[in-house]
Design an enzyme around this catalytic site. Structure first.
Site, PDB file in Angstrom:
ATOM      1  N   ASP A 161      37.676  37.134  31.537  1.00  0.00           N
ATOM      2  CA  ASP A 161      36.593  37.699  30.732  1.00  0.00           C
ATOM      3  C   ASP A 161      36.145  36.688  29.675  1.00  0.00           C
ATOM      4  O   ASP A 161      34.952  36.529  29.414  1.00  0.00           O
ATOM      5  CB  ASP A 161      37.077  38.987  30.060  1.00  0.00           C
ATOM      6  CG  ASP A 161      37.690  39.941  31.067  1.00  0.00           C
ATOM      7  OD1 ASP A 161      36.938  40.672  31.725  1.00  0.00           O
ATOM      8  OD2 ASP A 161      38.932  39.929  31.223  1.00  0.00           O
ATOM      9  N   HIS A 189      41.147  44.636  30.032  1.00  0.00           N
ATOM     10  CA  HIS A 189      40.448  43.932  31.115  1.00  0.00           C
ATOM     11  C   HIS A 189      39.752  44.990  31.963  1.00  0.00           C
ATOM     12  O   HIS A 189      40.298  45.497  32.943  1.00  0.00           O
ATOM     13  CB  HIS A 189      41.417  43.115  31.974  1.00  0.00           C
ATOM     14  CG  HIS A 189      40.756  42.644  33.243  1.00  0.00           C
ATOM     15  ND1 HIS A 189      39.724  41.739  33.251  1.00  0.00           N
ATOM     16  CD2 HIS A 189      40.933  43.012  34.533  1.00  0.00           C
ATOM     17  CE1 HIS A 189      39.312  41.548  34.492  1.00  0.00           C
ATOM     18  NE2 HIS A 189      40.024  42.321  35.293  1.00  0.00           N
TER      19      HIS A 189
HETATM   20  P1  NAX Z   1      44.666  40.849  47.632  1.00  0.00           P
HETATM   21  O1  NAX Z   1      44.656  42.245  48.129  1.00  0.00           O
HETATM   22  O2  NAX Z   1      43.965  39.796  48.377  1.00  0.00           O
HETATM   23  O3  NAX Z   1      46.172  40.365  47.478  1.00  0.00           O
HETATM   24  C1  NAX Z   1      47.141  41.149  46.846  1.00  0.00           C
HETATM   25  C2  NAX Z   1      48.457  40.841  47.533  1.00  0.00           C
HETATM   26  O4  NAX Z   1      49.483  41.509  46.796  1.00  0.00           O
HETATM   27  C3  NAX Z   1      48.529  41.360  48.961  1.00  0.00           C
HETATM   28  O5  NAX Z   1      48.893  40.296  49.819  1.00  0.00           O
HETATM   29  C4  NAX Z   1      49.601  42.444  48.910  1.00  0.00           C
HETATM   30  O6  NAX Z   1      50.377  42.493  50.083  1.00  0.00           O
HETATM   31  C5  NAX Z   1      50.422  41.994  47.713  1.00  0.00           C
HETATM   32  N1  NAX Z   1      51.194  43.049  47.072  1.00  0.00           N
HETATM   33  C6  NAX Z   1      50.850  44.350  46.896  1.00  0.00           C
HETATM   34  N2  NAX Z   1      51.840  45.009  46.306  1.00  0.00           N
HETATM   35  C7  NAX Z   1      52.828  44.132  46.086  1.00  0.00           C
HETATM   36  C8  NAX Z   1      54.116  44.232  45.525  1.00  0.00           C
HETATM   37  N3  NAX Z   1      54.591  45.396  45.081  1.00  0.00           N
HETATM   38  N4  NAX Z   1      54.872  43.127  45.462  1.00  0.00           N
HETATM   39  C9  NAX Z   1      54.412  41.956  45.934  1.00  0.00           C
HETATM   40  N5  NAX Z   1      53.200  41.793  46.494  1.00  0.00           N
HETATM   41  C10 NAX Z   1      52.414  42.876  46.566  1.00  0.00           C
HETATM   42  O7  NAX Z   1      44.162  40.950  46.115  1.00  0.00           O
HETATM   43  P2  NAX Z   1      43.656  39.771  45.163  1.00  0.00           P
HETATM   44  O8  NAX Z   1      42.202  39.587  45.340  1.00  0.00           O
HETATM   45  O9  NAX Z   1      44.550  38.607  45.299  1.00  0.00           O
HETATM   46  O10 NAX Z   1      43.847  40.465  43.731  1.00  0.00           O
HETATM   47  C11 NAX Z   1      45.121  40.759  43.216  1.00  0.00           C
HETATM   48  C12 NAX Z   1      45.015  41.634  41.975  1.00  0.00           C
HETATM   49  O11 NAX Z   1      44.315  40.954  40.936  1.00  0.00           O
HETATM   50  C13 NAX Z   1      44.246  42.929  42.199  1.00  0.00           C
HETATM   51  O12 NAX Z   1      44.972  43.980  41.557  1.00  0.00           O
HETATM   52  C14 NAX Z   1      42.951  42.694  41.461  1.00  0.00           C
HETATM   53  O13 NAX Z   1      42.373  43.908  41.020  1.00  0.00           O
HETATM   54  C15 NAX Z   1      43.415  41.855  40.317  1.00  0.00           C
HETATM   55  N6  NAX Z   1      42.407  41.074  39.578  1.00  0.00           N
HETATM   56  C16 NAX Z   1      42.588  40.930  38.236  1.00  0.00           C
HETATM   57  C17 NAX Z   1      41.741  40.170  37.455  1.00  0.00           C
HETATM   58  C18 NAX Z   1      41.982  40.004  35.985  1.00  0.00           C
HETATM   59  O14 NAX Z   1      41.145  39.364  35.334  1.00  0.00           O
HETATM   60  N7  NAX Z   1      43.055  40.510  35.381  1.00  0.00           N
HETATM   61  C19 NAX Z   1      40.547  39.533  38.051  1.00  0.00           C
HETATM   62  C20 NAX Z   1      40.637  39.342  39.526  1.00  0.00           C
HETATM   63  C21 NAX Z   1      41.300  40.473  40.297  1.00  0.00           C
HETATM   64  O15 NAX Z   1      40.338  41.462  40.541  1.00  0.00           O
END
Ligand code: NAX
Length: 327
Positions: A161, A189
């Site tokens: 952000d 966020h």
């Molecule tokens: P993806 O769905 O591409 O990847 C997430 C990965 O996490 C998957 O491979 C899944 O198998 C794995 N996973 C799920 N639960 C798990 C657990 N308990 N232990 C270990 N691995 C686990 O998502 P991606 O685009 O990489 O985003 C990841 C997270 O970042 C999401 O929650 C998203 O909302 C968040 N974000 C946060 C941002 C921020 O500024 N704080 C911005 C970007 C993003 O949207």
């Protein structure tokens, strides 16, 4: 040469993981002289573990001189063992028909378990960054689940952000983004975050004076920054990944190596400053030095800012209340 440090990354086979791991391994996060061991957590599911193997094959094929080892696992106790840094990226996304309460509950389960595992096995100095959404509340849950670790070790990512706000300001004022200082983002966020350029300068000049347009601030700037994630999804068909990974690198690098007096934004547990109740993980302006962050205190909060801060705080407190029974 330096002893390797252990960097745990969860959700390592996901989108952000793919944009993040290679940069950590190349030294962009902790310095070009700091070897790293990557401890990569994915869900135990066969497909996720196989995808993780593929990512590791590519890491090997980069032949990074600083990459001293890679440990893939489905077990948080293995991933967080002696971890010096933990980037908690993996989270449960909102599925079709899933209510906000279901999303909070699913993530509460993940971050309670991971907080407990960190508490049991991580370095006592572990620096934790939560990226997975809802990032502030997930960081709060992990912190509460790790009572033997210092509260200050738990942070949430507001840096994306912050960087988005800096880029909008640079475009508006026709200045270089790297020259913008003293910008911050208060709160959650989420679209309620309050990006605040009242104190910001560019080349020593006041950004507020340069822009001099409160209508632009309220009606264009804040909604643009707040809804940027949605705009990326709309354009790309996928959520922000490279910019999110970049922000995670910025956050950890500045925390570990120092910001040289510059303000950066981090989501950190409040100690009551600015009227934010203790333990709420809130975006604040900080400076960083010697591996510690320090809140920038004593800033004046005007009426417009107070209303924004109250709104984003209320949202965070509602999220906290929604998970209180699960902690
Ligand atoms: P993806 O769905 O591409 O990847 C997430 C990965 O996490 C998957 O491979 C899944 O198998 C794995 N996973 C799920 N639960 C798990 C657990 N308990 N232990 C270990 N691995 C686990 O998502 P991606 O685009 O990489 O985003 C990841 C997270 O970042 C999401 O929650 C998203 O909302 C968040 N974000 C946060 C941002 C921020 O500024 N704080 C911005 C970007 C993003 O949207």
């Amino acid at each position: 040469s330096k002893k390797p440090v252990r960097v745990a990354v969860t959700g390592a086979a996901g989108q952000i993981g793919y944009a993040l791991l290679f940069r950590i391994a190349s030294g962009e996060m902790l310095g070009k002289d700091q070897p790293v061991i990557l401890q990569l957590l994915e869900i135990p599911d066969e497909k996720a573990q196989k995808a993780l193997k593929g990512v590791i094959m590519e890491l090997e094929d980069c032949a990074f001189p600083l990459l001293a080892g890679v440990i893939p696992t489905g077990d948080p106790l293995v991933a967080f063992k002696d971890a010096d840094y933990a980037l908690l990226v993996g989270a449960r996304p909102r599925g079709p028909g899933m209510e906000r309460a279901d999303l909070l509950a699913a993530n509460a389960q993940i971050f309670t378990a991971q907080g407990k595992a960190l508490d049991q096995v991580a370095s006592r100095k572990v620096k934790v960054l939560v990226v997975g959404n809802p990032a502030n509340t997930n960081a709060y849950i992990a912190m509460k689940s790790a009572p033997s670790l210092p509260r200050k070790n738990f942070t949430a990512m507001l840096r994306l952000d912050h960087n988005r706000a800096a880029s909008q300001i640079a475009a508006k004022t026709g200045t270089a983004v790297g020259d913008i200082e003293k910008l911050t983002v208060w709160g959650n966020h989420s679209p309620t975050m309050y990006a605040d350029y009242r104190f910001a300068t560019v080349g020593g000049k006041s950004v507020k004076d340069l822009i001099n347009d409160q209508v632009w601030n309220a009606d264009t700037f804040l909604p643009t920054v707040g809804k940027r994630g949605a705009a990326i999804i709309e354009a790309r068909g996928l959520s922000s990944a490279a910019s999110a990974a970049n922000a995670a690198i910025d956050h950890m690098r500045d925390w570990a190596l120092g910001s040289n007096g510059k303000w950066v934004t981090m989501g950190i547990p409040s100690d009551g400053q600015y009227g934010i109740p203790k333990d709420v993980i809130f975006g604040f302006p900080v400076t960083t030095e010697n591996g510690e962050y320090k809140l920038v205190e004593g800033l004046e909060i005007d009426k417009f800012s107070q209303e924004r801060i109250d709104k984003t705080l209320k949202e965070l407190q509602d999220e906290q209340a929604g998970v209180a029974h699960l902690l």
